[in-house]
Design an enzyme around this catalytic site. Structure first.
Site, PDB file in Angstrom:
ATOM      1  N   CYS A 286       4.253  10.923 -11.199  1.00  0.00           N
ATOM      2  CA  CYS A 286       5.197  10.730 -10.097  1.00  0.00           C
ATOM      3  C   CYS A 286       6.436   9.966 -10.576  1.00  0.00           C
ATOM      4  O   CYS A 286       6.320   8.951 -11.264  1.00  0.00           O
ATOM      5  CB  CYS A 286       4.537   9.963  -8.953  1.00  0.00           C
ATOM      6  SG  CYS A 286       5.641   9.744  -7.545  1.00  0.00           S
TER       7      CYS A 286
ATOM      8  N   CYS B 146       6.257   2.750  -7.852  1.00  0.00           N
ATOM      9  CA  CYS B 146       5.450   1.858  -7.009  1.00  0.00           C
ATOM     10  C   CYS B 146       4.474   1.062  -7.892  1.00  0.00           C
ATOM     11  O   CYS B 146       3.639   1.656  -8.586  1.00  0.00           O
ATOM     12  CB  CYS B 146       4.675   2.678  -5.972  1.00  0.00           C
ATOM     13  SG  CYS B 146       5.728   3.872  -5.112  1.00  0.00           S
TER      14      CYS B 146
ATOM     15  N   CYS C  79       0.673   1.709  -8.104  1.00  0.00           N
ATOM     16  CA  CYS C  79       0.157   3.086  -8.120  1.00  0.00           C
ATOM     17  C   CYS C  79      -0.177   3.617  -9.508  1.00  0.00           C
ATOM     18  O   CYS C  79       0.684   3.692 -10.389  1.00  0.00           O
ATOM     19  CB  CYS C  79       1.145   4.020  -7.445  1.00  0.00           C
ATOM     20  SG  CYS C  79       0.439   5.681  -7.265  1.00  0.00           S
TER      21      CYS C  79
ATOM     22  N   CYS D 233      -7.493  14.629   4.319  1.00  0.00           N
ATOM     23  CA  CYS D 233      -6.165  14.139   3.953  1.00  0.00           C
ATOM     24  C   CYS D 233      -5.807  14.596   2.540  1.00  0.00           C
ATOM     25  O   CYS D 233      -6.552  14.316   1.592  1.00  0.00           O
ATOM     26  CB  CYS D 233      -6.133  12.617   3.997  1.00  0.00           C
ATOM     27  SG  CYS D 233      -6.818  11.946   5.523  1.00  0.00           S
TER      28      CYS D 233
ATOM     29  N   CYS E 152      -4.261  15.985   7.457  1.00  0.00           N
ATOM     30  CA  CYS E 152      -3.208  15.001   7.187  1.00  0.00           C
ATOM     31  C   CYS E 152      -2.660  15.268   5.795  1.00  0.00           C
ATOM     32  O   CYS E 152      -3.413  15.638   4.896  1.00  0.00           O
ATOM     33  CB  CYS E 152      -3.794  13.585   7.266  1.00  0.00           C
ATOM     34  SG  CYS E 152      -2.580  12.287   6.904  1.00  0.00           S
TER      35      CYS E 152
ATOM     36  N   CYS F 241       1.102   8.665  10.452  1.00  0.00           N
ATOM     37  CA  CYS F 241       0.106   7.774   9.848  1.00  0.00           C
ATOM     38  C   CYS F 241       0.885   6.833   8.942  1.00  0.00           C
ATOM     39  O   CYS F 241       1.500   7.278   7.965  1.00  0.00           O
ATOM     40  CB  CYS F 241      -0.908   8.586   9.044  1.00  0.00           C
ATOM     41  SG  CYS F 241      -2.047   7.561   8.099  1.00  0.00           S
TER      42      CYS F 241
ATOM     43  N   ARG G 266      -7.311   2.186  10.180  1.00  0.00           N
ATOM     44  CA  ARG G 266      -8.196   2.704   9.128  1.00  0.00           C
ATOM     45  C   ARG G 266      -8.405   1.688   8.010  1.00  0.00           C
ATOM     46  O   ARG G 266      -7.440   1.242   7.379  1.00  0.00           O
ATOM     47  CB  ARG G 266      -7.620   4.011   8.564  1.00  0.00           C
ATOM     48  CG  ARG G 266      -7.354   5.039   9.663  1.00  0.00           C
ATOM     49  CD  ARG G 266      -6.998   6.414   9.134  1.00  0.00           C
ATOM     50  NE  ARG G 266      -6.447   7.242  10.200  1.00  0.00           N
ATOM     51  CZ  ARG G 266      -7.171   8.010  11.028  1.00  0.00           C
ATOM     52  NH1 ARG G 266      -8.489   8.066  10.900  1.00  0.00           N
ATOM     53  NH2 ARG G 266      -6.590   8.723  11.967  1.00  0.00           N
TER      54      ARG G 266
HETATM   55  N1  SAM Z   1       3.493   9.918  -3.019  1.00  0.00           N
HETATM   56  C1  SAM Z   1       3.265   9.788  -1.641  1.00  0.00           C
HETATM   57  C2  SAM Z   1       3.771   8.494  -1.056  1.00  0.00           C
HETATM   58  O1  SAM Z   1       3.945   7.526  -1.766  1.00  0.00           O
HETATM   59  O2  SAM Z   1       3.994   8.469   0.160  1.00  0.00           O
HETATM   60  C3  SAM Z   1       1.828   9.962  -1.253  1.00  0.00           C
HETATM   61  C4  SAM Z   1       0.700   9.414  -2.066  1.00  0.00           C
HETATM   62  S1  SAM Z   1       0.568   7.630  -2.181  1.00  0.00           S
HETATM   63  C5  SAM Z   1      -0.667   7.484  -3.414  1.00  0.00           C
HETATM   64  C6  SAM Z   1      -0.166   7.105  -0.657  1.00  0.00           C
HETATM   65  C7  SAM Z   1      -0.409   5.637  -0.440  1.00  0.00           C
HETATM   66  O3  SAM Z   1      -1.533   5.210  -1.181  1.00  0.00           O
HETATM   67  C8  SAM Z   1       0.667   4.660  -0.856  1.00  0.00           C
HETATM   68  O4  SAM Z   1       1.692   4.569   0.073  1.00  0.00           O
HETATM   69  C9  SAM Z   1      -0.099   3.354  -0.927  1.00  0.00           C
HETATM   70  O5  SAM Z   1      -0.042   2.676   0.312  1.00  0.00           O
HETATM   71  C10 SAM Z   1      -1.518   3.798  -1.228  1.00  0.00           C
HETATM   72  N2  SAM Z   1      -1.938   3.349  -2.559  1.00  0.00           N
HETATM   73  C11 SAM Z   1      -1.575   3.895  -3.739  1.00  0.00           C
HETATM   74  N3  SAM Z   1      -2.123   3.214  -4.770  1.00  0.00           N
HETATM   75  C12 SAM Z   1      -2.850   2.205  -4.225  1.00  0.00           C
HETATM   76  C13 SAM Z   1      -3.645   1.155  -4.768  1.00  0.00           C
HETATM   77  N4  SAM Z   1      -3.781   0.994  -6.084  1.00  0.00           N
HETATM   78  N5  SAM Z   1      -4.252   0.298  -3.917  1.00  0.00           N
HETATM   79  C14 SAM Z   1      -4.112   0.464  -2.577  1.00  0.00           C
HETATM   80  N6  SAM Z   1      -3.372   1.422  -2.006  1.00  0.00           N
HETATM   81  C15 SAM Z   1      -2.743   2.286  -2.825  1.00  0.00           C
HETATM   82 FE1  SF4 Z   2       4.405   8.240  -6.396  1.00  0.00          FE
HETATM   83 FE2  SF4 Z   2       2.271   6.666  -6.244  1.00  0.00          FE
HETATM   84 FE3  SF4 Z   2       4.607   5.820  -5.287  1.00  0.00          FE
HETATM   85 FE4  SF4 Z   2       3.276   7.809  -4.001  1.00  0.00          FE
HETATM   86  S1  SF4 Z   2       2.619   5.705  -4.243  1.00  0.00           S
HETATM   87  S2  SF4 Z   2       5.489   7.709  -4.492  1.00  0.00           S
HETATM   88  S3  SF4 Z   2       2.310   8.841  -5.790  1.00  0.00           S
HETATM   89  S4  SF4 Z   2       4.153   6.282  -7.446  1.00  0.00           S
END
Ligand code: SAM
Ligand code: SF4
Ligand code: DTB
Length: 336
Positions: A65, A69, A72, A109, A141, A201, A273
């Site tokens: 990606c 973040c 992530c 989801c 979702c 959501c 949730r």
């Molecule tokens: N890329 C899209 C986005 O960011 O909206 C969708 C996928 S993203 C993985 C969805 C959510 O997963 C993120 O907004 C975050 O809140 C949660 N998430 C991702 N990594 C995480 C982690 N290590 N611990 C807890 N929540 C996490």
């Molecule tokens: Fe990309 Fe992970 Fe951020 Fe979603 S949460 S935008 S998958 S880096």
């Protein structure tokens, strides 16, 4: 069943969209027994308290990606153990959805590690997935990153139940966690989803080093959206090796309980949730989360890329607590 609707017109009238920071602080930081009692009152006015909706997550496109973040494992900016995987086939996705249904889930989801939804064949494939999941009688979702008005309309047309897009934290703390997009981008996407008619959501993560003040601000963002997000995932950070937050100190589970209780009180009709982080919670801590008003979990041994409790462990937990998974008819009525 009536218990899923506001018990009285007065209960509906208690939905507020003008919560202030000082009110939220007073709710969140009160003595835990009082907080849980207040959350229980809100929960019982709008929901069946001994039932939890089971959702199953599937990563339909994994890793690589472009966003950064800090929590992530799927960001291309960090070196983690996640293997990249292109968009799954419709067949593989629907097989997973079928399996989710067999395990008692009522919501499926699909998550993609995209910053924006791509146009063309890949988007058409996602629309086929959505139609297929709905045809199985499950809520569908998607969480696919930013989208255009046209894409939101097409997802709505395909029957998508909800779009997940988290604010994650406060606007002030956001810059510490993500530099490749802004809070405003996130809010704009949420507005697009709302206008398309797909339910929203939207939630966040605790345990990223934010203060309570930051959590109050996130709760204010969420609870002043009008309407409230129908679904509010509360995640506890899963610390993944290779991400900048890998060595963050473990969060106190009682803070998760407080966050869930506050969300329940501020947004009493929403599904709250208990999302990522359950593997690090004891049975007792999870029970407190349910007492605090959480009424949904992700089932199955994997979230998107990280581990989650086994279905059998959850069954044992529900048996012990005398709770059960929400049956399909009840889940339907939540969004009626
Ligand atoms: N890329 C899209 C986005 O960011 O909206 C969708 C996928 S993203 C993985 C969805 C959510 O997963 C993120 O907004 C975050 O809140 C949660 N998430 C991702 N990594 C995480 C982690 N290590 N611990 C807890 N929540 C996490
Ligand atoms: Fe990309 Fe992970 Fe951020 Fe979603 S949460 S935008 S998958 S880096
Ligand atoms: C949400 O708030 N939590 C879920 C869902 N929405 C998409 C995702 C949690 C992901 C945890 C990290 C992982 O497994 O990759």
């Amino acid at each position: 069943m009536d218990t899923l609707k506001p018990a009285t017109p007065a209960a509906a009238a208690t939905l507020r969209h003008d919560w202030t920071l000082s009110e939220i602080e007073a709710i969140y930081s009160q003595a835990l027994p009082d907080l849980i009692f207040q959350a229980q009152v809100a929960h019982r006015a709008h929901h069946r308290t001994n039932e939890v909706q089971g959702c199953v997550l599937l990563s339909i496109k994994t890793g690589g990606c472009p966003e950064d973040c800090a929590y992530c494992p799927q960001s291309a900016h960090y070196k983690t153990d996640v293997d990249r995987q292109g968009l799954l086939s419709v067949e593989a996705t629907l097989a997973a959805a079928q399996n989710a249904k067999a395990q008692g889930a009522t919501r499926f989801c699909m998550g993609a590690a995209w910053s924006d939804i791509p146009q063309g064949e890949q988007f058409e494939r996602v629309l086929d997935m959505v139609r297929g999941v709905r045809a199985l009688g499950l809520e569908a979702c998607c969480t696919l990153g930013m989208l255009t008005d046209e894409q939101a309309a097409a997802l709505a047309q395909a029957g998508l139940t909800a779009y997940n897009h988290n604010l994650d934290t406060s606007a002030e703390f956001y810059g510490e966690i993500i530099s490749t997009r802004t809070y405003q981008d996130r809010l704009r996407t949420l507005d697009r989803v709302r206008r398309s008619g797909v339910t929203v959501c939207c939630g966040g993560i605790i345990g990223m080093g934010e203060s309570r003040q930051e959590r109050y601000r996130l709760l204010r963002e969420l609870s002043t959206l009008n309407p409230h997000p129908e679904s509010v995932p509360v995640n506890m950070l899963v610390r993944v090796a290779g991400t900048p937050l890998a060595d963050q100190r473990a969060e106190d589970p009682l803070e998760l309980v407080r966050m869930i209780a506050a969300a329940r009180i501020l947004m009493p009709r929403s599904m709250v949730r208990l999302s990522a982080g359950r593997l690090s919670l004891s049975d007792e801590a999870q029970a407190l989360c349910f007492l605090a008003g959480a009424n949904s979990i992700f089932m199955g041994d994997k979230l998107l890329t990280t581990p989650n409790p086994e279905v059998n462990d959850d069954r044992r937990l529900f048996d012990k607590l005398g709770m059960r998974l929400m049956p399909a008819e009840a889940a339907d009525q939540v969004h009626a």
